[in-house]
Design a protein around this motif. Sequence first.
Motif, PDB file in Angstrom:
ATOM      1  N   ASP A   1       5.015  67.706 -35.265  1.00 18.39           N
ATOM      2  CA  ASP A   1       5.982  66.633 -35.039  1.00 18.39           C
ATOM      3  C   ASP A   1       7.194  67.193 -34.284  1.00 18.39           C
ATOM      4  O   ASP A   1       7.380  66.943 -33.099  1.00 18.39           O
ATOM      5  CB  ASP A   1       6.381  66.020 -36.384  1.00 18.39           C
ATOM      6  CG  ASP A   1       7.369  64.878 -36.234  1.00 18.39           C
ATOM      7  OD1 ASP A   1       7.294  64.159 -35.223  1.00 18.39           O
ATOM      8  OD2 ASP A   1       8.229  64.706 -37.119  1.00 18.39           O
TER       9      ASP A   1
ATOM     10  N   PRO B   1      -9.997  54.020 -31.434  1.00 14.26           N
ATOM     11  CA  PRO B   1      -9.140  52.985 -30.844  1.00 14.26           C
ATOM     12  C   PRO B   1      -7.735  53.508 -30.524  1.00 14.26           C
ATOM     13  O   PRO B   1      -7.017  52.888 -29.750  1.00 14.26           O
ATOM     14  CB  PRO B   1      -9.109  51.883 -31.911  1.00 14.26           C
ATOM     15  CG  PRO B   1      -9.581  52.516 -33.175  1.00 14.26           C
ATOM     16  CD  PRO B   1     -10.471  53.660 -32.786  1.00 14.26           C
ATOM     17  N   ALA B   2      -7.339  54.653 -31.098  1.00 14.69           N
ATOM     18  CA  ALA B   2      -6.018  55.194 -30.783  1.00 14.69           C
ATOM     19  C   ALA B   2      -6.025  55.865 -29.411  1.00 14.69           C
ATOM     20  O   ALA B   2      -4.965  56.237 -28.910  1.00 14.69           O
ATOM     21  CB  ALA B   2      -5.567  56.172 -31.864  1.00 14.69           C
TER      22      ALA B   2
ATOM     23  N   ALA C   1      -5.687  64.676 -40.493  1.00 18.43           N
ATOM     24  CA  ALA C   1      -6.702  64.136 -41.407  1.00 18.43           C
ATOM     25  C   ALA C   1      -8.021  64.890 -41.249  1.00 18.43           C
ATOM     26  O   ALA C   1      -8.713  65.168 -42.232  1.00 18.43           O
ATOM     27  CB  ALA C   1      -6.889  62.637 -41.150  1.00 18.43           C
TER      28      ALA C   1
ATOM     29  N   THR D   1     -17.491  59.787 -37.283  1.00 21.77           N
ATOM     30  CA  THR D   1     -16.621  60.024 -36.133  1.00 21.77           C
ATOM     31  C   THR D   1     -15.183  59.971 -36.622  1.00 21.77           C
ATOM     32  O   THR D   1     -14.766  58.979 -37.218  1.00 21.77           O
ATOM     33  CB  THR D   1     -16.859  58.941 -35.058  1.00 21.77           C
ATOM     34  OG1 THR D   1     -18.237  58.988 -34.687  1.00 21.77           O
ATOM     35  CG2 THR D   1     -16.010  59.189 -33.836  1.00 21.77           C
ATOM     36  N   MET D   2     -14.446  61.036 -36.394  1.00 18.46           N
ATOM     37  CA  MET D   2     -13.116  61.143 -36.986  1.00 18.46           C
ATOM     38  C   MET D   2     -12.022  61.390 -35.952  1.00 18.46           C
ATOM     39  O   MET D   2     -12.239  62.100 -34.974  1.00 18.46           O
ATOM     40  CB  MET D   2     -13.103  62.303 -37.975  1.00 18.46           C
ATOM     41  CG  MET D   2     -14.154  62.184 -39.059  1.00 18.46           C
ATOM     42  SD  MET D   2     -13.929  63.481 -40.303  1.00 18.46           S
ATOM     43  CE  MET D   2     -14.707  62.646 -41.679  1.00 18.46           C
ATOM     44  N   ALA D   3     -10.839  60.833 -36.235  1.00 21.58           N
ATOM     45  CA  ALA D   3      -9.676  61.029 -35.368  1.00 21.58           C
ATOM     46  C   ALA D   3      -8.490  61.476 -36.216  1.00 21.58           C
ATOM     47  O   ALA D   3      -8.570  61.474 -37.440  1.00 21.58           O
ATOM     48  CB  ALA D   3      -9.349  59.735 -34.650  1.00 21.58           C
ATOM     49  N   GLU D   4      -7.399  61.819 -35.572  1.00 23.27           N
ATOM     50  CA  GLU D   4      -6.166  62.305 -36.216  1.00 23.27           C
ATOM     51  C   GLU D   4      -6.365  63.737 -36.727  1.00 23.27           C
ATOM     52  O   GLU D   4      -6.980  63.958 -37.784  1.00 23.27           O
ATOM     53  CB  GLU D   4      -5.722  61.412 -37.388  1.00 23.27           C
ATOM     54  CG  GLU D   4      -5.227  60.042 -37.005  1.00 23.27           C
ATOM     55  CD  GLU D   4      -3.888  60.046 -36.270  1.00 23.27           C
ATOM     56  OE1 GLU D   4      -3.097  60.984 -36.447  1.00 23.27           O
ATOM     57  OE2 GLU D   4      -3.652  59.119 -35.488  1.00 23.27           O
TER      58      GLU D   4
ATOM     59  N   LYS E   1      -6.863  58.766 -28.361  1.00 21.03           N
ATOM     60  CA  LYS E   1      -6.309  60.122 -28.347  1.00 21.03           C
ATOM     61  C   LYS E   1      -7.423  61.116 -28.652  1.00 21.03           C
ATOM     62  O   LYS E   1      -8.393  60.779 -29.326  1.00 21.03           O
ATOM     63  CB  LYS E   1      -5.248  60.290 -29.459  1.00 21.03           C
ATOM     64  CG  LYS E   1      -3.990  59.496 -29.266  1.00 21.03           C
ATOM     65  CD  LYS E   1      -2.902  59.925 -30.242  1.00 21.03           C
ATOM     66  CE  LYS E   1      -3.313  59.797 -31.708  1.00 21.03           C
ATOM     67  NZ  LYS E   1      -2.208  60.111 -32.624  1.00 21.03           N
TER      68      LYS E   1
END
Lengths: 221, 221
Positions: free
Chosen positions: B99, B46-47, B65, B59-62, B49
């Motif tokens: 960052d 949902p992000a 993490a 299913t992984m994001a970031e 990206k």
Amino acid sequence: MAKLYHVPLSPFCRKVRLSLAEKKIECELVEEKYWEKDPDFLRRNPAAKVPVLKIDGRTMAESAAICEYIEEKYPEPPLMPRSSEARYEVRRLVGWFDDKFHNEVTSKLLYERVNKKVTKAGFPDSGNVKAGAKAIKYHLDYMAWLLDHRRWLAGDTMTLADFAAAAHLSSLDYIRDVDWNRSEAVKDWYAKIKSRPAFRSILADQVPGFPQPPHYADLDF
Amino acid sequence: MAKLYHVPLSPFCRKVRLSLAEKKIECELVEEKYWEKDPDFLRRNPAAKVPVLKIDGRTMAESAAICEYIEEKYPEPPLMPRSSEARYEVRRLVGWFDDKFHNEVTSKLLYERVNKKVTKAGFPDSGNVKAGAKAIKYHLDYMAWLLDHRRWLAGDTMTLADFAAAAHLSSLDYIRDVDWNRSEAVKDWYAKIKSRPAFRSILADQVPGFPQPPHYADLDF
């Protein structure tokens, strides 16, 4: 004793303050006007950002790295679950709030309304404020969706993900930018986390020029 | 087999690709035009990206993490040191690049020159490009300073911090935005990391409209 260089409404500082307090690590708070780029402060952190934490004879920067360090060195009470899958979910959500929520909401509301005034960087950009006010609704709905099948944001126990989210929301709540009536689930979650002893120091914060709204520290808001 | 939804020049995707390759985890790469917000992709993250990684039935994001998860589940060869102090330093530097370096350099050079064209979002902003070209010098000097008393960025072993840094620098190198003559130490460090088998897929990347410069994949650049 540990020492934290911080500013009161910074969500990144608040996340570290909540972690330290939950683990009962005593810490002296020192307000740091990081935007004045004092040479002593730049020596402590060349990135010129808060939080900076002095602990265990070291000086540390970057809130995510600091929180992982605190968790590893002071594991009780745990703010990370045991399984790699559950730890992934905590870190994903910490990233969600500290990156996505920060860019879409915090930087557009808190930084425009408060940081610009405090650092004498001009007036709020109304386009940004409008975009932030719109985006926070979507994020509150996402939190409500998560809390619909979980007790806490990342699962059935309170974790660093809850502290990351509460750090952003509490700073925005200080400037009345959170509509708590949007979701009963989010409101209940915030009431639970707000009533923890670790939250007390955050509820006592006062920022000159920005009086605390009456509901901010009220546990039955 | 694992599947990674990515774009070739994204430093966040490259960091994950390097971690997977170093640990010899086979992975199918799928280019994802995330800016087109395909509903299937939004369901996966949902992000909206990249990277998004399908692995172990999840299913992984970031990227941060994801990399911590890979490290916990596939610990060999390690990309994180053992002690909490050394792990802190790795995470601090990953944060520094993902960052600070990202905001000051990558977003101002790569995103202006490449992403804007690819996503049809307009022309490069010359003020941003100028600011990015200035900032990268300061970051290369900071890396040179670190490498002056360390074999790798975070200490004496290669870690995720090196992959985070190399991910950003390799993407910028693709568009000729890295002055390798600025520091012998940084150049030597990059030559070492570039010659690892894990780097091969990254050196083979081709982006339509942006031909690979001859030195990019040259191990003796």
